[in-house]
Design a protein around this motif. Structure first.
Motif, mmCIF file in Angstrom:
data_model
loop_
_atom_site.group_PDB
_atom_site.id
_atom_site.type_symbol
_atom_site.label_atom_id
_atom_site.label_comp_id
_atom_site.label_asym_id
_atom_site.label_seq_id
_atom_site.Cartn_x
_atom_site.Cartn_y
_atom_site.Cartn_z
ATOM 1 N N UNK A 1 0.980 -1.156 0.010
ATOM 2 C CA UNK A 1 -0.037 0.228 0.094
ATOM 3 C C UNK A 1 0.840 1.318 -0.178
ATOM 4 N N UNK A 2 0.154 2.568 0.177
ATOM 5 C CA UNK A 2 1.186 3.611 0.697
ATOM 6 C C UNK A 2 1.450 3.574 2.055
ATOM 7 N N UNK A 3 2.611 2.885 2.437
ATOM 8 C CA UNK A 3 2.942 2.476 3.737
ATOM 9 C C UNK A 3 3.407 3.533 4.483
ATOM 10 N N UNK A 4 2.744 3.790 5.820
ATOM 11 C CA UNK A 4 3.004 5.182 6.706
ATOM 12 C C UNK A 4 2.950 4.735 7.964
ATOM 13 N N UNK A 5 3.644 5.559 8.940
ATOM 14 C CA UNK A 5 3.647 5.239 10.193
ATOM 15 C C UNK A 5 2.334 6.142 10.737
ATOM 16 N N UNK A 6 1.845 5.752 11.981
ATOM 17 C CA UNK A 6 0.818 6.147 12.625
ATOM 18 C C UNK A 6 0.892 6.514 13.966
ATOM 19 N N UNK A 7 0.356 7.286 14.744
ATOM 20 C CA UNK A 7 -0.146 7.400 16.033
ATOM 21 C C UNK A 7 -1.523 7.057 16.013
ATOM 22 N N UNK A 8 -1.825 6.102 16.529
ATOM 23 C CA UNK A 8 -3.379 5.461 16.564
ATOM 24 C C UNK A 8 -3.813 5.215 17.884
ATOM 25 N N UNK A 9 -5.112 5.687 17.986
ATOM 26 C CA UNK A 9 -5.874 5.966 19.199
ATOM 27 C C UNK A 9 -7.025 4.794 19.065
ATOM 28 N N UNK A 10 -6.985 3.951 20.258
ATOM 29 C CA UNK A 10 -7.727 2.605 20.152
ATOM 30 C C UNK A 10 -8.369 2.394 21.544
ATOM 31 N N UNK A 11 -9.175 1.465 21.733
ATOM 32 C CA UNK A 11 -9.616 0.856 22.844
ATOM 33 C C UNK A 11 -9.786 -0.505 22.489
ATOM 34 N N UNK A 12 -9.739 -1.389 23.606
ATOM 35 C CA UNK A 12 -10.047 -2.627 23.410
ATOM 36 C C UNK A 12 -11.015 -3.094 24.528
ATOM 37 N N UNK A 13 -12.072 -3.635 24.153
ATOM 38 C CA UNK A 13 -13.375 -4.083 25.157
ATOM 39 C C UNK A 13 -13.025 -5.455 25.360
ATOM 40 N N UNK A 14 -13.200 -6.165 26.498
ATOM 41 C CA UNK A 14 -13.465 -7.641 26.818
ATOM 42 C C UNK A 14 -15.043 -7.774 26.796
ATOM 43 N N UNK A 15 -15.235 -8.846 25.717
ATOM 44 C CA UNK A 15 -16.516 -9.191 25.791
ATOM 45 C C UNK A 15 -16.571 -10.813 26.144
ATOM 46 N N UNK A 16 -17.564 -11.284 26.413
ATOM 47 C CA UNK A 16 -17.836 -12.632 26.721
ATOM 48 C C UNK A 16 -17.607 -13.487 25.706
ATOM 49 N N UNK A 17 -17.198 -15.036 25.939
ATOM 50 C CA UNK A 17 -17.193 -15.827 24.999
ATOM 51 C C UNK A 17 -18.334 -15.955 24.119
ATOM 52 N N UNK A 18 -18.693 -16.376 22.804
ATOM 53 C CA UNK A 18 -19.698 -16.353 21.855
ATOM 54 C C UNK A 18 -19.723 -17.683 21.310
ATOM 55 N N UNK A 19 -20.757 -18.401 21.632
ATOM 56 C CA UNK A 19 -20.875 -19.821 20.608
ATOM 57 C C UNK A 19 -20.672 -19.211 19.047
ATOM 58 N N UNK A 20 -20.261 -20.143 18.404
ATOM 59 C CA UNK A 20 -20.269 -19.840 16.939
ATOM 60 C C UNK A 20 -19.122 -18.634 16.333
ATOM 61 N N UNK A 21 -18.370 -18.192 17.505
ATOM 62 C CA UNK A 21 -17.636 -17.325 16.991
ATOM 63 C C UNK A 21 -16.278 -17.935 16.648
ATOM 64 N N UNK A 22 -15.997 -17.664 15.487
ATOM 65 C CA UNK A 22 -14.639 -18.411 14.961
ATOM 66 C C UNK A 22 -13.655 -17.530 13.986
ATOM 67 N N UNK A 23 -14.220 -16.973 12.903
ATOM 68 C CA UNK A 23 -13.243 -16.020 11.980
ATOM 69 C C UNK A 23 -13.387 -14.416 12.450
ATOM 70 N N UNK A 24 -12.644 -13.739 12.045
ATOM 71 C CA UNK A 24 -12.537 -12.122 12.765
ATOM 72 C C UNK A 24 -13.889 -11.666 12.195
ATOM 73 N N UNK A 25 -14.623 -10.908 12.882
ATOM 74 C CA UNK A 25 -15.648 -10.069 12.471
ATOM 75 C C UNK A 25 -15.306 -8.607 12.608
ATOM 76 N N UNK A 26 -16.103 -8.006 11.907
ATOM 77 C CA UNK A 26 -15.599 -6.488 11.648
ATOM 78 C C UNK A 26 -17.220 -5.613 11.762
#
Lengths: 308, 308, 308, 308
Positions: free
Chosen positions: C209-234
């Motif tokens: 891609x056009x490769x570039x450095x970032x200062x990225x702001x994010x958060x990570x929430x912990x959610x309970x396990x979920x039946x049927x969850x397998x591949x990444x979801x968006x």
């Protein structure tokens, strides 16, 4: 002999279970892919050997004096069945003729079934009863489904994975008298062996061979680094070949065939086009497996086809 | 004998060039894939046989009494080379180890080269000089790359195409002693034959075999329609198999292997899972070509593996 | 901010570089895929960032209280370019339109070239000069090519690999406002982030891609396990989707589409066939990359299409 | 309007059903893929429209003065639904998430189901009841799944086939305002149109769109032959693109992307590497279908990205 080496379930990340000298002849016990725990037709494969605790590997075996970049010549001398039976299964969501996790569909999964194959007198064939008709019989064709080294670049891979480090290749040529050449990615090389097969059709299409334990005698020679060595090479009394691993099969063939063309060119002094011509008119393509995380193909030619 | 049948470049859409009786033994001349016009190493393949005027087919041969739905058993009795040389090429944008029109890249195309292979005394092998080193020699292994019938559903396909109608399969087993079974899609069946190969490695990876003209003796038996008959079947003295055509190779194997499993189940009374188990433990997978519009694979098992 | 977290080149096998609370908003610096060392058009990509020292990852970031099996909701809040330029390359044996190590050919490899893209005033687009003509300009579309967790089953994978653990997905939707859901395979989850892209076409066909450095702001929430969850979801403001990774692309689509069908069925109470029908009539398929060890595809539907 | 043109089931081999002048605006009726015979949820798709009598095509429409080699610019001006309902199905052995004849497995085939979708008031969306829950609603997005010319080299192909001649592309961009460019392979060009879709997700994964009849207004311009024109090109108000057809999808993308790179280079004077760079940083890849004999992909870029 069982127990001298423990069993592991990955390629990479281990201290050696033993160290051998280059050229030393030694014997190892290898367990079957179900850890020896699937012993009758009512057994439940995924309960006795739950993923990823399948395909136990004997090793890793370090080779004295080997440094990263050296070539290992792993000579399979004798594969002695350690039991008088082997086991095969068909399972839901596995095999070439089923949807899988990597190739899913929305149909109802196929059922599970287990076959116990036992050696016939003389041990040149194996027989299994069937549920639907007469028994089945196939020739005894022993080989190791899995033979590899610690992967490159610090990766750690499961024992079911094939790749440029060898691994779960499932190439039926990997039996007595065959030498597999692999490049050492770490000092000592760290050789893993397992997944004995008493018989297997090309592609291992149902998902397993006739899985069986072996007492296997082998040696590992240390060879100098070789320019152009990339993917695994195989040599028998009559043939040389290169093994490629990829999905789809087309790409595994591209790796194996172009690897063999380049190897032939290097050995013979032919240019790439003449070497390509030779390989194209006399090569054999053998599909090892179509069910692992990567598929494997051997491209080989007779040694006698190599111009002097 | 040349000239009795004209040459055509498609499957489908022709009046028969001749009509034979079921079981009649007859001989045809087949031209090489370059129409016999590429005769020396300085020849230009794409000028002497410009696409799509390649792969000339002899036929179509109608079989008396055959109606659509019948099965044709095409028995290859003898393949007599009609010349003392064959020809092979490597060309830009063609072959497994090159970008192609169906799999393009932006690299510079590979160069073109032509090899003339001539029979050695005794005609058990062929030899060609090379530009870069010593000559090459490979065994004589005659077969027809192309053998098919008029396609189903009124399609007309080029002579380079393989499919469920047979066609440009490039399966090296299609030599003397082999029977190919195809379902007739139209009355008379309309059999096309050509693309003689004096030798070919699996996959025909460079894009051509050692291409040569033949005087070929064969017969075509009319068999009754058979439930479950779909893709081409092949039989030799020792083996039976099914041929699948698709891209990628994985899917061609799925067609061939599932077709053989179903055929074995039908012949033996085994259920699908037991038949699947048998095929999986003793099948051979042979890749015919990796360069045509579809790729072809033969999945076969020894007849002796079929339970009585 | 650079330096708070070190850089690593694998997924798995590390102690956390930092630990955050579920829901905590924090900012990380991510380096570009060439480790910030490819700064002009005469640079040599494979010398400044020799394989496998490419695609440096920030992390791993542990999430307090997460145990294996929990779901992580990684919310990308803001991606602030850390430089006023990005870099892109074309290299030999890499990219969709070239032979590669996994898909080799015998043609001459393509040449190498480097482009330096700089932000235009207002920073809504980037421009690069060309060697052959006028400059090129494309919109600024920031996202992270790489976002993943420690892999399952004790595997350690290179930073260029995508899979069910996320990783080098190269899905252009992974920008500001998007949440990526991943299942924690180990306690803490161990989140890795990097491979900032200032712009990228679908498939990343040239290899970067056009490769570039970032200062990225994010958060990570912990959610309970979920039946049927397998591949990444968006999830975005308007869409939900599932990401599949495989070769060939067909299989990546199968993973993503069947995953979304099953997820929709679970969320809505529709049976599989009705959910399949809904997805089939309104899904978008977005190909992320066609150049990594596995290819990635997002299958998404508008949230408003979900029956209440 | 129905009945002015008959319906045919192949590309190639027909006398024209009508002849138009270059640029003439005219209207045709196109039937749905089930020949208008699947009208309720208890209908049996394979009985009312048995293969290969599916996907009826209107045409062929000859263009006055066109000779083989000319380019046709087919402008879709208006697609007016001819009914207030459309139909969709899921069938055994068909669709991306099922085994198929080209990709068989041994699982039990999925069941068959039919959905009748009806236009909502205002005709901006369609709704269908479900068997398992609330109704489904999707936006009206009209396009022609099938638009093609007589194939090259005298081939005759079924109406379900896509290829370099256009055909059953199932690219959702083929709606009002779009121009499809195809090269005439025969004098007159012989344009076929059909397979109207009221809506379809990318990939047409279940095997059908919301299939509906149209009264479609279009024109066909004759353009001069153009060097380098090979696969279908598409133009909208904002984008240009190239369509590739192949299996697996990877190869369809290779065709489309390399075709667009070469087209951009030719239009702009950029060399291949700079054109490759531009396409790589801003292209969209849209998967049309994953269920036809070949899969189709559109690779497009915004016109404004083309340097002046």
């Amino acid at each position: 002999m069982q127990g001298q080496d423990g069993f592991v379930f990955h390629f990479g990340g281990h201290a050696p279970s033993r160290t051998v000298r280059s050229g030393e002849v030694f014997t190892v016990f290898t367990e079957d892919c179900f850890c020896g725990k699937l012993t009758d037709v009512d057994g439940r494969p995924r309960e006795v050997a739950p993923y990823p605790k399948v395909n136990p590997l004997t090793g890793p075996i370090a080779v004295d004096g080997v440094v990263a970049g050296d070539i290992l010549a792993i000579r399979l001398i004798a594969l002695e069945p350690a039991r008088d039976w082997g086991v095969a299964t068909i399972s839901p969501d596995f095999g070439l003729l089923s949807g899988t996790r990597a190739n899913p569909n929305l149909q109802r999964p196929q059922d599970e079934r287990v076959w116990i194959w036992t050696f016939d007198p003389g041990r040149t064939s194996l027989t299994t009863p069937t549920r639907s008709g007469p028994p089945l019989q196939v020739p005894f064709r022993p080989f190791h489904g899995t033979l590899g080294v610690a992967p490159a670049h610090g990766e750690v891979r499961l024992g079911v994975v094939p790749g440029d480090f060898g691994g779960n290749l499932d190439i039926p040529d990997l039996g007595p008298g065959t030498t597999l050449y692999l490049r050492a990615n770490v000092d000592g090389g760290q050789v893993y062996i397992g997944d004995g097969h008493y018989a297997q059709g090309d592609g291992e299409i149902s998902g397993t061979a006739i899985e069986g334990a072996f007492n296997t005698t082998l040696s590992i020679d240390r060879l100098a680094p070789e320019e152009g060595f990339d993917w695994p090479r195989l040599e028998t009394a009559s043939h040389i070949g290169v093994i490629g691993c990829a999905r789809p099969v087309d790409d595994a063939v591209r790796i194996a065939a172009s690897g063999l063309v380049r190897w032939v060119a290097r050995r013979t002094g032919l240019d790439l086009m003449d070497a390509h011509q030779l390989v194209s008119q006399c090569c054999k393509l053998r599909i090892g497996n179509l069910v692992n995380p990567s598929f494997s193909v051997l491209c080989s030619i007779p040694k006698r086809a190599l111009p002097a």
